[in-house]
Structures are given as structure tokens and as C-alpha cells.
Design a protein around this motif. Structure first.
Motif, PDB file in Angstrom:
ATOM      1  N   ALA A 296       0.849  -1.192   0.000  1.00 18.94           N
ATOM      2  CA  ALA A 296       0.000   0.000   0.000  1.00 18.94           C
ATOM      3  C   ALA A 296       0.880   1.236   0.000  1.00 18.94           C
ATOM      4  O   ALA A 296       1.933   1.260   0.638  1.00 18.94           O
ATOM      5  N   ALA A 297       0.447   2.250  -0.735  1.00 21.42           N
ATOM      6  CA  ALA A 297       1.241   3.470  -0.840  1.00 21.42           C
ATOM      7  C   ALA A 297       0.329   4.692  -0.849  1.00 21.42           C
ATOM      8  O   ALA A 297      -0.812   4.636  -1.312  1.00 21.42           O
ATOM      9  N   LYS A 298       0.867   5.763  -0.348  1.00 22.08           N
ATOM     10  CA  LYS A 298       0.116   7.020  -0.320  1.00 22.08           C
ATOM     11  C   LYS A 298       0.073   7.637  -1.720  1.00 22.08           C
ATOM     12  O   LYS A 298       1.053   7.559  -2.468  1.00 22.08           O
ATOM     13  N   LEU A 299      -1.066   8.202  -2.051  1.00 18.89           N
ATOM     14  CA  LEU A 299      -1.188   9.001  -3.279  1.00 18.89           C
ATOM     15  C   LEU A 299      -0.873  10.437  -2.903  1.00 18.89           C
ATOM     16  O   LEU A 299      -1.598  11.058  -2.116  1.00 18.89           O
ATOM     17  N   TYR A 300       0.223  10.944  -3.446  1.00 18.88           N
ATOM     18  CA  TYR A 300       0.647  12.300  -3.102  1.00 18.88           C
ATOM     19  C   TYR A 300       0.770  13.140  -4.371  1.00 18.88           C
ATOM     20  O   TYR A 300       1.631  12.863  -5.217  1.00 18.88           O
ATOM     21  N   GLN A 301      -0.109  14.134  -4.485  1.00 19.52           N
ATOM     22  CA  GLN A 301      -0.077  15.042  -5.631  1.00 19.52           C
ATOM     23  C   GLN A 301       0.021  14.276  -6.960  1.00 19.52           C
ATOM     24  O   GLN A 301       0.928  14.470  -7.752  1.00 19.52           O
ATOM     25  N   ARG A 302      -0.927  13.361  -7.140  1.00 16.09           N
ATOM     26  CA  ARG A 302      -1.050  12.582  -8.378  1.00 16.09           C
ATOM     27  C   ARG A 302       0.041  11.515  -8.537  1.00 16.09           C
ATOM     28  O   ARG A 302       0.069  10.803  -9.539  1.00 16.09           O
ATOM     29  N   THR A 303       0.938  11.396  -7.583  1.00 15.42           N
ATOM     30  CA  THR A 303       2.043  10.448  -7.700  1.00 15.42           C
ATOM     31  C   THR A 303       1.890   9.317  -6.685  1.00 15.42           C
ATOM     32  O   THR A 303       1.666   9.551  -5.494  1.00 15.42           O
ATOM     33  N   CYS A 304       2.015   8.101  -7.185  1.00 18.05           N
ATOM     34  CA  CYS A 304       1.996   6.935  -6.305  1.00 18.05           C
ATOM     35  C   CYS A 304       3.345   6.846  -5.596  1.00 18.05           C
ATOM     36  O   CYS A 304       4.389   6.777  -6.256  1.00 18.05           O
ATOM     37  N   GLN A 305       3.326   6.847  -4.277  1.00 17.67           N
ATOM     38  CA  GLN A 305       4.568   6.793  -3.529  1.00 17.67           C
ATOM     39  C   GLN A 305       5.182   5.386  -3.486  1.00 17.67           C
ATOM     40  O   GLN A 305       6.270   5.197  -2.954  1.00 17.67           O
ATOM     41  N   GLY A 306       4.450   4.420  -4.065  1.00 19.95           N
ATOM     42  CA  GLY A 306       4.987   3.071  -4.150  1.00 19.95           C
ATOM     43  C   GLY A 306       5.927   2.906  -5.328  1.00 19.95           C
ATOM     44  O   GLY A 306       7.052   2.431  -5.181  1.00 19.95           O
ATOM     45  N   CYS A 307       5.476   3.322  -6.513  1.00 21.08           N
ATOM     46  CA  CYS A 307       6.308   3.200  -7.719  1.00 21.08           C
ATOM     47  C   CYS A 307       6.901   4.526  -8.162  1.00 21.08           C
ATOM     48  O   CYS A 307       7.680   4.567  -9.117  1.00 21.08           O
TER      49      CYS A 307
END
Length: 247
Positions: A198-209
Motif C-alpha cells: 500500500a502506498a500514499k497518493l501524493y499530488q497525483r504520484t503513487c509513492q509506491g512506484c
């Protein structure tokens, strides 16, 4: 799949703990003491082999010296008997006297040669003893270094294991508060995606990939209900929406 926004956000806390546990496990495997102990152990094995060789040489030369000294003693005793016969006057035949004198001279030379052999063996034995003593000290030194490195490694283990135990307990508490189906999906994705499910969605960017969502994908996420579990179109991880997502 649907899940309350609070449950989805708790996935981020769970993910942080899982990452921390991975880091602790990696640090445990990568402690510099591991390589230090391995290198010292190799040195110790070589030194012990050399020490055994030196001790064996010392033992062999000790036996060799005993045998050579016995040979000298036998010749000395024989020469002494011959000299006693000569001095006693028991031998009267000129030929026998000549032979006896010749044998005494020969035995004296033989004794000298054998004594030289004894000296040569003693020198080799002394050299082997010195080598064994030196190697014994070096073995003790390396053993001490291994003990020190092992103690440092064990102390690091204790600290890391204590931290991991605390993180594991925290994980159990958080995992217990997350719906089973959401937790199952998270664990499945975490196993597939290198430990990050699971990853945070930050300003349209997936913090996972670390990839920005295409505008159409972003709009779909924006339009999704708060309790909808959304996935990153790039990596497939669960995208957790927060106030920083830019929606």
C-alpha cells in the motif's frame, strides 16, 4: 473492494511498520561484524593449521634428537670400552693393537659427525619451537578478536531484536483493526511488490512506484467513493488517499 477510509489509512501505518521490520532484518543480516568474524575465522583456521604443522615438526625433531643422542651415546660407550682395553694392556698383539687404535680413531670421527647431526637437529627443533610459540600467540590474538567481534554482533542482535519485537507487537495491534479482506489483499500485494502493498497518493504520484498517474486514471480515483479501495494503474498497489493527494 470497499473499506472505510480510516481502515485504508491504517494500511499506511502497517506499511511503515513492515518496512521498518524489513530494514531491521536487512540490518541484522548486514552487520559489519558478520564479515569481520568470517574473515577472522578464516585467518584462525590457517593459523591453527600452521601451528599444528609447527608442533608436529617440533615433536618429530624431538624424537629425531633423542635417536641421534642415543647413537652418539652408543658410539661414545664403544669408544670408551675400546680405550679401556687399550689402556689395560690386555691386547698385546701388534696387529690387534693397530686395529684397536684405528677403531678408536674411527669412532672418534663417527662421534663427532653424530654430534654435528645432533646440533643440526637441535637448531631445527628450536626453530620449530619458536615458530610454534609465535603462532600460539597469533592464534590467541585472533581468537580474542573473534570474541570481541562476536560480543559486538550479539549486542547489536539484542538491540535489533528488541526493536523488531516492539514493531511486531505494534503491527499485530494495527493488523487486528483492519478488515480481513483488506488485510489479505495488502499482504498479497506486499509479497508480490517487494514488501510494499500500500502506498500514499501524493499530488497525483503513487509513492509506491514513484510514477505520476495519467490524468484519466487520476480522474477515476478522484471520482471514486471514499470507501472504494483504489489501485495504482502502474504498479497495482493499493493507493491510499489522504488530504495530500491533491484530489
Amino acid at each position: 473492494m470497499n473499506a472505510a477510509p480510516a481502515d485504508q489509512i491504517r494500511l499506511l501505518d502497517l506499511q511503515d511498520l513492515d518496512v521498518r521490520l524489513q530494514q531491521l532484518a536487512h540490518k541484522r543480516r548486514s552487520l559489519p561484524e558478520h564479515a569481520e568474524i568470517e574473515s577472522l575465522t578464516k585467518d584462525l583456521t590457517q593459523l591453527r593449521d600452521l601451528l599444528v604443522a609447527a608442533q608436529t615438526e617440533e615433536s618429530d625433531t624431538a624424537r629425531e634428537q633423542i635417536k641421534a643422542e642415543q647413537d652418539v651415546d652408543q658410539v661414545r660407550q664403544r669408544a670408551s670400552r675400546d680405550q679401556q682395553r687399550l689402556d689395560s694392556g690386555a691386547v698385546t698383539s701388534p696387529k690387534d693393537l693397530e686395529n684397536l687404535q684405528r677403531e678408536i680413531v674411527s669412532l672418534a670421527k663417527r662421534q663427532g659427525d653424530l654430534e654435528d647431526v645432533v646440533l643440526e637437529i637441535m637448531e631445527r627443533r628450536e626453530s620449530a619451537q619458536e615458530r610454534a610459540a609465535e603462532l600460539t600467540e597469533r592464534v590467541a590474538s585472533v581468537e580474542s578478536k573473534i570474541d570481541d567481534a562476536t560480543a559486538r554482533r550479539d549486542a547489536a542482535f539484542e538491540s535489533l531484536d528488541a526493536e523488531a519485537a516492539t514493531a511486531t507487537k505494534e503491527r499485530e495491534v494495527i493488523a487486528g483493526s483492519i478488515p480481513a479482506d483488506l488485510l489479505k489483499l495488502y499482504d498479497k500485494l506486499r509479497a508480490q511488490q517487494g514488501g510494499v502493498g500500500a502506498a500514499k497518493l501524493y499530488q497525483r504520484t503513487c509513492q509506491g512506484c514513484r510514477q505520476e498517474l495519467a490524468i484519466t486514471d487520476f480522474n477515476e480515483v478522484r471520482a471514486a467513493a471514499p470507501d472504494t479501495v483504489v489501485r495504482c494503474e502502474n504498479c497495482g498497489r493499493i493507493l491510499v488517499r489522504t488530504s495530500e493527494s491533491g484530489l
